[in-house]
Design a protein around this motif. Structure first.
Motif: not given
Lengths: 337, 190
Positions: B181-184
């Protein structure tokens, strides 16, 4: 343990033959790094150094050394592009609980060449890895696997700009060390710019840079550290001189430019449309808005298609993300009258 | 295998293409030979259905997956099936996600127009985009192409520079669902 020894045997079988003229040594112990065969004490003619802005390597601890052939010196007349004498060797050791690998960079008459040596779990041996590297081939204490880069991986970063030596140069060794630099070694008594000049190992460095050690002209401490991080972790490929110059993203600092260097780097990223948008983010850096900044977003990704850097790391650098996030937020504050 | 009419059409259009200042006619000819023999059209030229099945769409030679063609999620395949493709044979789905054949024409914004010869050679040698970026995905056989000599790779690039420019922005590859997943951004930094 037995399995790792089997792996090392296998690696040795694939390694180039050491008896050929100019071939790389099969064992790290024969590269000149150590004083003795037990590979503990560093040789007397080898200098330890630490760049102020290290490359992120998934949290691995590192040690670095350089050895110049006796009686030779580095030509620093171009302070952004040092010329190293033939025979120069540099080493970088990676540790996560134990020694995992030691990479070596050597200047030969034909140019630079790259090698990496994989450590046995008990630290008794480190053998030359195959040119294609070993993906996930080395066990890490506590779990996980470590990837050994192939020669092509080494070249991707080290040949991405004119100077293949990335961590040993004017800015990286400046004694005006950045206290905000991430992951930097602190408190070590290692060589820096003035030492090298005083010892005659570096010659031709412009006097102004000796008198006033260089620093990145950030508008704030965060910006100085963020631009330094981007310089070391991104600028090796994203610069205006190397094979990717056509992309137009230039994150490499230049000490010969002085304060203009930081401005040039900002201009190449701020409000510039990215060639490759990422899920809604279209600008390289959108002042005040990390979520819509492709640079920030791709730093936080670790899938092979989107991640930045594209190799050498499998874990995002959370400290760096926090730093770059603060920097992007600070840009909007400065922009607002 | 390209048919004679297609080849003639390709040659005809090549004469309208951008000049490649550093290349020689024999180099371009060699590159064309390698491209036609090497199967580049198999994925990089969209196909259209003809009386005898899929044939090259000669108006879009080597322009990659057509941007206006919507690709629906690939069907789930059961072993031993591994990969699926679309009617143009320019998009492929497999364990690597979805890959789209690149636009190899010299369009500066959507093709190889901004690439240097060195970028192309580096890409074929390393299997990485521009030699340094993301991995080149299956079914691109860069592992075989990398065995060409420097001279042959440069010939291929010289030929590609002579193609008619086609503006066609190929979609980015899609990672498999299992990708990280992408880190926010965090709230604290604001």
């Amino acid at each position: 343990m037995a399995r790792l020894h089997a792996l090392l045997t296998l690696l040795a079988a694939f390694a180039p033959a050491a008896h050929a003229a100019g071939a790389l040594p099969r064992s790290l112990r024969d590269t000149g790094l150590y004083a003795r065969g037990d590979m503990e004490e560093i040789a007397a003619d080898v200098l330890a150094f630490s760049p102020q802005y290290p490359l992120w390597s998934d949290g691995a601890e590192k040690s670095r050394w350089i050895r110049l052939p006796k009686g030779t010196r580095i030509d620093a007349r171009d302070p952004d592009r040092w010329v190293f004498p033939v025979g120069t060797r540099l080493w970088k050791e990676f540790r996560l609980g134990r020694r995992l690998e030691t990479r070596m960079l050597e200047r030969t008459r034909a140019g630079w060449r790259f090698a990496t040596y994989v450590w046995a779990e008990d630290g008794s041996e480190a053998v030359l890895a195959p040119a294609d590297g070993v993906r996930g081939g080395v066990p890490v204490p506590g779990g996980g696997r470590w990837t050994i880069p192939g020669t092509g991986d080494c070249q991707a970063c080290h040949e991405g700009q004119p100077n293949p030596v990335l961590g040993f140069g004017t800015l990286q060794l400046s004694s005006d060390r950045d206290p905000g630099a991430l992951h930097a070694a602190r408190g070590r008594t290692e060589v820096h710019l003035e030492d090298l000049v005083a010892r005659g190992l570096v010659h031709g460095l412009p006097a102004s840079l000796v008198a006033t050690p260089p620093r990145i002209a950030g508008a704030s401490a965060d910006e100085r550290a963020a631009l330094g991080y981007l310089h070391a972790n991104c600028g090796t490929c994203h610069n205006r001189q190397g094979p990717l110059a056509g992309i137009g993203l230039d994150l490499l600092q230049s000490v010969s430019e002085g304060a203009a260097s930081a401005e040039r780097v900002r201009a190449s990223a701020l409000a510039v449309r990215a060639l490759r948008p990422v899920r809604g983010a279209e600008l390289r850096v959108d002042a005040g808005d990390p979520e819509h900044s492709v640079l920030f977003r791709r730093m936080g990704v670790r899938d092979p298609l989107d991640q930045m850097p594209p190799l050498g790391t499998e874990k995002p650098d959370r400290e760096a993300l926090a730093l770059v996030e603060r920097w992007i937020h600070s840009l909007v504050v400065r922009r607002t009258p | 295998m390209i048919s004679k009419p297609m080849l003639l059409a390709a040659l005809s259009m090549s004469s309208l293409a951008l000049a490649a200042p550093a290349s020689t006619p024999s180099q371009v000819k060699r590159g064309e030979y390698l491209v036609n023999f090497g199967g580049c059209h198999d994925c990089h030229t969209p196909k259209k259905m003809g009386p005898a099945g899929p044939e090259l769409d000669t108006d879009r030679l080597l322009s990659g997956h057509p941007e206006q063609m919507a690709v629906t999620p690939a069907p789930a395949l059961a072993a031993p099936w591994l990969a699926a493709t679309v009617v143009t044979m320019t998009a492929w789905s497999g364990p690597w996600g979805i890959s789209y054949a690149a636009n190899l024409t010299p369009d500066r914004e959507t093709g190889l127009g901004a690439w240097t010869e060195q970028n192309f050679v580096d890409t074929m040698r390393t299997g990485r985009h521009m030699g340094r970026g993301r991995p080149i995905l299956p079914p691109m056989p860069w592992q075989m192409v990398k065995n060409l000599t420097d001279q042959d790779l440069k010939s291929v690039f010289a030929y590609l520079r002579t193609l008619p420019t086609v503006k066609n922005r190929v979609p980015q590859p899609v990672p498999p669902a299992s990708a990280a997943p992408v880190l926010k951004p965090s709230a604290e930094a604001k």
